[in-house]
Design a protein around this motif. Structure first.
Motif, PDB file in Angstrom:
ATOM      1  N   GLY A 252      17.238  -4.834  -3.416  1.00 40.34           N
ATOM      2  CA  GLY A 252      16.411  -5.651  -4.291  1.00 40.34           C
ATOM      3  C   GLY A 252      15.207  -4.856  -4.771  1.00 40.34           C
ATOM      4  N   VAL A 253      14.287  -5.561  -5.418  1.00 41.70           N
ATOM      5  CA  VAL A 253      13.082  -4.944  -5.968  1.00 41.70           C
ATOM      6  C   VAL A 253      11.870  -5.532  -5.252  1.00 41.70           C
ATOM      7  CG1 VAL A 253      11.717  -4.496  -8.040  1.00 41.70           C
ATOM      8  CG2 VAL A 253      14.209  -4.701  -8.210  1.00 41.70           C
ATOM      9  N   LEU A 254      11.055  -4.655  -4.692  1.00 43.81           N
ATOM     10  CA  LEU A 254       9.873  -5.065  -3.944  1.00 43.81           C
ATOM     11  C   LEU A 254       8.647  -4.956  -4.843  1.00 43.81           C
ATOM     12  CD1 LEU A 254       8.942  -5.891  -1.079  1.00 43.81           C
ATOM     13  CD2 LEU A 254       8.568  -3.467  -0.606  1.00 43.81           C
ATOM     14  N   ASP A 255       7.881  -6.059  -4.908  1.00 40.87           N
ATOM     15  CA  ASP A 255       6.679  -6.054  -5.740  1.00 40.87           C
ATOM     16  C   ASP A 255       5.588  -5.160  -5.167  1.00 40.87           C
ATOM     17  OD1 ASP A 255       7.808  -7.847  -7.532  1.00 40.87           O
ATOM     18  OD2 ASP A 255       7.020  -9.604  -6.472  1.00 40.87           O
ATOM     19  N   SER A 256       5.414  -5.188  -3.830  1.00 32.39           N
ATOM     20  CA  SER A 256       4.281  -4.485  -3.251  1.00 32.39           C
ATOM     21  C   SER A 256       4.585  -4.042  -1.828  1.00 32.39           C
ATOM     22  CB  SER A 256       3.043  -5.399  -3.250  1.00 32.39           C
ATOM     23  OG  SER A 256       1.995  -4.862  -2.475  1.00 32.39           O
TER      24      SER A 256
ATOM     25  N   SER B 153      11.836  -3.393 -13.979  1.00 28.99           N
ATOM     26  CA  SER B 153      11.247  -3.341 -15.318  1.00 28.99           C
ATOM     27  C   SER B 153       9.876  -2.693 -15.234  1.00 28.99           C
ATOM     28  CB  SER B 153      11.130  -4.747 -15.907  1.00 28.99           C
ATOM     29  OG  SER B 153      10.338  -5.577 -15.070  1.00 28.99           O
ATOM     30  N   GLY B 154       9.504  -2.004 -16.276  1.00 33.96           N
ATOM     31  CA  GLY B 154       8.221  -1.323 -16.270  1.00 33.96           C
ATOM     32  C   GLY B 154       8.290  -0.029 -15.468  1.00 33.96           C
ATOM     33  N   VAL B 155       7.127   0.462 -15.089  1.00 37.19           N
ATOM     34  CA  VAL B 155       7.021   1.748 -14.397  1.00 37.19           C
ATOM     35  C   VAL B 155       7.274   1.541 -12.907  1.00 37.19           C
ATOM     36  CG1 VAL B 155       5.525   3.701 -13.870  1.00 37.19           C
ATOM     37  CG2 VAL B 155       5.337   2.559 -16.091  1.00 37.19           C
ATOM     38  N   PRO B 156       8.253   2.261 -12.320  1.00 37.35           N
ATOM     39  CA  PRO B 156       8.479   2.129 -10.881  1.00 37.35           C
ATOM     40  C   PRO B 156       7.505   2.989 -10.079  1.00 37.35           C
ATOM     41  CG  PRO B 156      10.044   3.674 -11.784  1.00 37.35           C
ATOM     42  CD  PRO B 156       9.205   3.189 -12.944  1.00 37.35           C
ATOM     43  N   TRP B 157       7.394   2.696  -8.822  1.00 34.59           N
ATOM     44  CA  TRP B 157       6.603   3.495  -7.888  1.00 34.59           C
ATOM     45  C   TRP B 157       5.165   3.686  -8.378  1.00 34.59           C
ATOM     46  CZ3 TRP B 157       8.377   4.519  -3.125  1.00 34.59           C
ATOM     47  CH2 TRP B 157       9.752   4.461  -2.896  1.00 34.59           C
TER      48      TRP B 157
ATOM     49  N   ILE C 259      -3.536   2.323   0.625  1.00 36.40           N
ATOM     50  CA  ILE C 259      -2.689   2.655  -0.523  1.00 36.40           C
ATOM     51  C   ILE C 259      -1.628   1.583  -0.698  1.00 36.40           C
ATOM     52  CG2 ILE C 259      -0.868   4.235  -1.294  1.00 36.40           C
ATOM     53  CD1 ILE C 259      -2.565   6.548  -0.375  1.00 36.40           C
ATOM     54  N   GLU C 260      -1.445   1.154  -1.942  1.00 34.32           N
ATOM     55  CA  GLU C 260      -0.414   0.164  -2.275  1.00 34.32           C
ATOM     56  C   GLU C 260       0.555   0.767  -3.276  1.00 34.32           C
ATOM     57  OE1 GLU C 260      -0.004  -4.427  -4.008  1.00 34.32           O
ATOM     58  OE2 GLU C 260      -1.856  -3.271  -4.306  1.00 34.32           O
ATOM     59  N   ILE C 261       1.841   0.522  -3.066  1.00 31.51           N
ATOM     60  CA  ILE C 261       2.887   0.985  -3.974  1.00 31.51           C
ATOM     61  C   ILE C 261       3.582  -0.255  -4.540  1.00 31.51           C
ATOM     62  CG2 ILE C 261       4.839   2.547  -4.251  1.00 31.51           C
ATOM     63  CD1 ILE C 261       4.114   3.549  -1.360  1.00 31.51           C
ATOM     64  N   ARG C 262       3.742  -0.312  -5.832  1.00 29.61           N
ATOM     65  CA  ARG C 262       4.316  -1.489  -6.482  1.00 29.61           C
ATOM     66  C   ARG C 262       5.585  -1.134  -7.257  1.00 29.61           C
ATOM     67  NH1 ARG C 262      -1.183  -3.999  -9.259  1.00 29.61           N
ATOM     68  NH2 ARG C 262      -2.428  -4.159  -7.327  1.00 29.61           N
TER      69      ARG C 262
ATOM     70  N   PRO D  10       7.447   6.992  16.256  1.00 29.43           N
ATOM     71  CA  PRO D  10       6.176   6.496  15.732  1.00 29.43           C
ATOM     72  C   PRO D  10       6.357   5.271  14.837  1.00 29.43           C
ATOM     73  CG  PRO D  10       6.279   8.868  15.539  1.00 29.43           C
ATOM     74  CD  PRO D  10       7.651   8.422  15.944  1.00 29.43           C
ATOM     75  N   SER D  11       5.324   4.423  14.830  1.00 25.82           N
ATOM     76  CA  SER D  11       5.322   3.258  13.967  1.00 25.82           C
ATOM     77  C   SER D  11       3.899   2.993  13.487  1.00 25.82           C
ATOM     78  CB  SER D  11       5.866   2.024  14.693  1.00 25.82           C
ATOM     79  OG  SER D  11       5.005   1.645  15.760  1.00 25.82           O
ATOM     80  N   VAL D  12       3.795   2.315  12.344  1.00 30.40           N
ATOM     81  CA  VAL D  12       2.499   1.920  11.793  1.00 30.40           C
ATOM     82  C   VAL D  12       2.618   0.499  11.258  1.00 30.40           C
ATOM     83  CG1 VAL D  12       1.806   4.261  11.128  1.00 30.40           C
ATOM     84  CG2 VAL D  12       3.031   2.828   9.482  1.00 30.40           C
ATOM     85  N   LYS D  13       1.468  -0.085  10.946  1.00 29.96           N
ATOM     86  CA  LYS D  13       1.436  -1.388  10.318  1.00 29.96           C
ATOM     87  C   LYS D  13       1.460  -1.231   8.796  1.00 29.96           C
ATOM     88  CE  LYS D  13       0.913  -4.157  13.954  1.00 29.96           C
ATOM     89  NZ  LYS D  13       1.820  -5.280  14.269  1.00 29.96           N
ATOM     90  N   ALA D  14       2.232  -2.093   8.120  1.00 32.58           N
ATOM     91  CA  ALA D  14       2.291  -2.101   6.663  1.00 32.58           C
ATOM     92  C   ALA D  14       2.561  -3.530   6.206  1.00 32.58           C
ATOM     93  CB  ALA D  14       3.367  -1.156   6.149  1.00 32.58           C
ATOM     94  N   SER D  15       2.186  -3.812   4.953  1.00 30.47           N
ATOM     95  CA  SER D  15       2.335  -5.162   4.405  1.00 30.47           C
ATOM     96  C   SER D  15       3.366  -5.187   3.291  1.00 30.47           C
ATOM     97  CB  SER D  15       0.998  -5.677   3.860  1.00 30.47           C
ATOM     98  OG  SER D  15       0.028  -5.732   4.878  1.00 30.47           O
TER      99      SER D  15
END
Length: 407
Positions: free
Chosen positions: A200-204, A122-126, A210-213, A145-150
């Motif tokens: 599923g749908v990921l909130d964040s 719902s709402g605007v994706p990405w 940079i954060e993508i919601r 390669p790998s990086v840390k992400a939350s």
């Protein structure tokens, strides 16, 4: 497949060939002109309309892609492939609502699953928040390669960087993030075991500054390559990358994400840049050469472990790459052989005496030539992890250019 050896006469011959043949050879500009000629005589030629739409989609020219694919679908309602491509045209623009009925209409399990997850956004994706750009150091360089992400505001975890990936979590990471599956489908077989993919749908999802919601995500319980410090929490790649100007700086060991700016050249990167095409939802393609053979269409997959090059035995032998038949190996459930190429290149980026793998048979899902049937055009190879180590590779999905620069 047309011969790999290029000459002026080859190009002259190709310029008079039928557009389907030109498209198959990866000569998209010439094929496009051929399909347009067909339409001048047959304005309702559904094949020409569909192919013009596909060529535009490969280059992220969304207006023409939508126009031609919509006309093709209207003329041939049973053209499932054009329905999928039209849906992908909307998805790449983060316009999920018009993609949903198209995916529902194909009666294919994967499409149905993605239609369902899109309907739950719902709402605007990405939505992108935070800095204009961020540089995140690699946690590891090998096996890839790998990086840390939350995920959903949790503690940073390790994620593989793979241009053949979307945004994919492990089962444990999905459960820890509190994700709920709204759809699922069979993802084939990995190491002899069937894999079910949950959507599923990921909130964040936060990478550096940079954060993508509000984004779609998938997860499964398949094994991932081990990393220093423990198993990764998942992988991400092209569906994240194409929302930014993305650089995988192998030599500098960092991932760089910058917000996209349309129509602005980017300094020295404007020179020597290669064309970039996007097949499917996450398969980057460009032009590469095996020795003196090429340039021809290749895929770019940073997720190949211990290899710089994937091709087939038939292509390797044709271009003079020696195949080590004494040491067969099982890969993707098929027989493959080690190879060493004297020279391969993407534009001015050259690798010498590089190790690779040649598959005995072409089959769907194999990076490079195995995907020729899936994409509809011939691929001679896949350039992968080991090739890129001396370079920084930048994916510009606005101008559709690829830069491979030595650091």
């Amino acid at each position: 497949m047309l011969p790999l050896v290029e000459s002026p006469s080859d190009f002259a011959l190709a310029s008079t060939a039928d557009p389907d043949q030109l498209f198959k050879a990866g000569r998209f500009g010439e094929a496009e002109r051929g399909y347009r000629r067909l339409l001048r005589g047959e304005p309702r030629n559904a094949r020409a309309l569909a192919q013009l739409g596909y060529i535009a989609l490969l280059a992220n020219r969304f207006g023409p892609a939508e126009t031609y694919l919509s006309k093709a679908v209207a003329l041939t309602p049973g053209d499932v492939t054009s329905r999928q491509r039209l849906a992908e045209c909307f998805v790449r623009q983060d316009r999920l609502t018009p993609a949903i009925p198209l995916l529902q209409s194909t009666n294919r399990p994967r499409d149905t699953a993605f239609a369902e997850v899109y309907s739950h956004i719902s709402g605007v994706p990405w939505q992108v928040y935070g800095a204009r750009g961020t540089r995140v150091p690699f946690w590891s360089l090998d096996p890839i390669p790998s990086v840390k992400a939350s995920v959903n505001g949790g503690e940073p975890k390790t994620f593989l960087l793979d241009t053949y990936a979307t945004l994919d979590l492990t089962q444990d990471a999905a459960e820890e993030a509190g994700l709920r599956a709204v759809a699922s489908y069979s993802g084939g077989v990995v190491d002899g075991h069937p894999v079910t993919l949950y959507l599923g749908v990921l909130d964040s999802f936060k990478v550096g500054d940079i954060e993508i919601r509000n984004i779609p995500v998938q997860w499964n319980d398949a094994q991932r390559p081990p990393l220093p410090g423990g198993p990764p929490a998942g992988a991400f790649g092209t569906t994240i990358f194409y929302h930014f100007l993305t650089t995988m700086d192998y030599a500098g060991r960092a991932l760089i994400l910058r917000r996209k700016t349309r129509g602005r050249r980017r300094g020295s990167q404007a020179q020597g840049r290669l064309p970039l095409w996007l097949a499917g939802d996450h398969f980057p393609c460009t032009l590469g050469s095996l020795g003196d053979h090429g340039p021809r269409m290749v895929t770019v997959d940073t997720g190949g472990i211990g290899s710089a090059l994937d091709t087939t035995v038939e292509i390797a032998e044709r271009v003079g790459i020696e195949v080590d038949y004494e040491h067969p190996m099982e890969r993707f459930g098929r027989t493959s052989y080690p190879i060493t190429a004297d020279r391969i290149s993407l534009g001015r980026a050259v690798g010498r005496n590089v190790r690779g793998v040649a598959a005995k048979d072409v089959f769907p899902g194999l990076p490079g030539p195995g995907q020729s049937a899936q994409f509809g055009f011939d691929l001679i190879a896949n350039f992968t992890h080991e090739f890129f180590k001396p370079f920084a590779i930048t994916f510009d999905y606005t101008d559709m250019k690829l830069s491979v620069t030595r650091r």
